[in-house]
Scaffold this active site. Sequence first.
Site, PDB file in Angstrom:
ATOM      1  N   GLU A  50       0.830  -1.205   0.000  1.00 30.96           N
ATOM      2  CA  GLU A  50       0.000   0.000   0.000  1.00 30.96           C
ATOM      3  C   GLU A  50       0.866   1.258   0.000  1.00 30.96           C
ATOM      4  OE1 GLU A  50      -3.017  -0.275  -0.453  1.00 30.96           O
ATOM      5  OE2 GLU A  50      -3.797  -2.089   0.482  1.00 30.96           O
TER       6      GLU A  50
ATOM      7  N   ASN B 228      -4.809   5.242  -6.711  1.00 34.61           N
ATOM      8  CA  ASN B 228      -5.383   6.027  -5.617  1.00 34.61           C
ATOM      9  C   ASN B 228      -4.355   6.936  -4.955  1.00 34.61           C
ATOM     10  OD1 ASN B 228      -3.941   4.527  -3.671  1.00 34.61           O
ATOM     11  ND2 ASN B 228      -5.582   3.028  -3.465  1.00 34.61           N
TER      12      ASN B 228
END
Length: 373
Positions: free
Chosen positions: A147, A255
């Site tokens: 992430e 994102n």
Amino acid sequence: MFSLSFYSVTMMLRQIAQKYVKWILPIFLFISILSFAWRRSLVTTVFLNCQETEVVKNTSLDTKILTDNKETELVILVWVYPYGERFPLDSCETVYGISGCKLTADRQLYNVADAVIIHHADIMYNKETLPQTPRPHYQRWVWFNLEPPLIIQNLHFLDNLFNLTMTFRQDSDIYVTYGRIEAVKEPQNVTIPPKSKLVAWVVSKWYPGAPRIKYYEELKKYISVDVYGNEHMKLSKQDFYNTIIQYKFYLAFENSIYKDYITEKLWSNSLGTWSVPVVLGTSRKNYERFIPGDAFIHVDDFPSAKELAHFLFELDKDDERYRKYFNWRHHHHVKVSDGWPGWYCKACRVLKEQTEYQVIPSVEKWFLGNASF
Ligand SMILES: *[C@@H]1O[C@H](CO)[C@@H](O)[C@H](O)[C@H]1NC(C)=O
Ligand SMILES: *[C@@H]1O[C@H](CO)[C@@H](O)[C@H](O)[C@H]1NC(C)=O
Ligand SMILES: *[C@@H]1O[C@H](CO)[C@@H](O)[C@H](O)[C@H]1NC(C)=O
């Protein structure tokens, strides 16, 4: 004859016994102590292996040394299944051709594990979810993270605990990727699948203020985008490929904007379905470290969403120009990562090759600092 020799042997032994009598007791004592100590250490080993929270002292297991790794089987402990997703642990040799790796998710094996791979998102809310038992001296801890900084937290939990990094960043000790481009030996014919639709986007996490959402809000004023995902048109996993392949363009919008952060949105969703990627994320230069510059369109190539929309309409009308986005496929093909088992097996292979002692004082500093891209 027999009795005579028996007699002489007895005499000889007696003579020896008399001569060395003062040594018998010490030798006997020495042997007893030695055997007692040996049995003690066996008991300790067995006991410690059943008691996960006991302190581990140096046992016979500790005589393993890192330089043996190339020859011996490494035990790799999957501390948590990433996001709780289970995967087969026995495929390193059969599927990936990587031998000498025993992946396990059994924490009882902590004391014999050569490495422990810890997936950050699953331990980040509570430091106690990290292993609490002192580690054998040869054991290495691997920080596994997929992430970007926006999504994760509590990196300070990791101070002075980890030995290797395992992330999508190319400068990680173990570099894991969602996909890659491979050169092909013989030039290939390229047949572009028939395209009947224009722009698709599949989006799961919808954070209103996020750069990609803002960009989309602007873009949709000028060009129509078919949006699939949770709050939009439904698209099942089975239908994904057959649906997206019909589109000329795919919005591979990440994102986060972060060094080397290029995910399945580019690899499987877009390149994998033969839709030309329109990317939003890290810089064009950074993308070009992974894919040819003529394989994608970058939102930064245009002063605004309006110009991008205009450009997409132009390509839609000009087959020749559109086809140029597939030229690289004559000499390359896309290898999409098949996820967890492959990544863990690769980690094992790197752990076998890279055997130096190494400590990462601050994962946080490494991950949040010096991330120029
Ligand atoms: C355990 O092994 C390590 C590495 O060989 C060594 O540095 C340490 O002193 C040992 N500990 C004990 C208690 O013997
Ligand atoms: C590529 O196309 C040419 C011409 O149509 C044909 O001769 C050749 O066999 C094709 N090659 C492959 C690998 O399909
Ligand atoms: C791994 O990191 C720990 C904690 O910083 C350190 O004590 C240990 O020596 C390191 N081990 C190896 C094999 O690098």
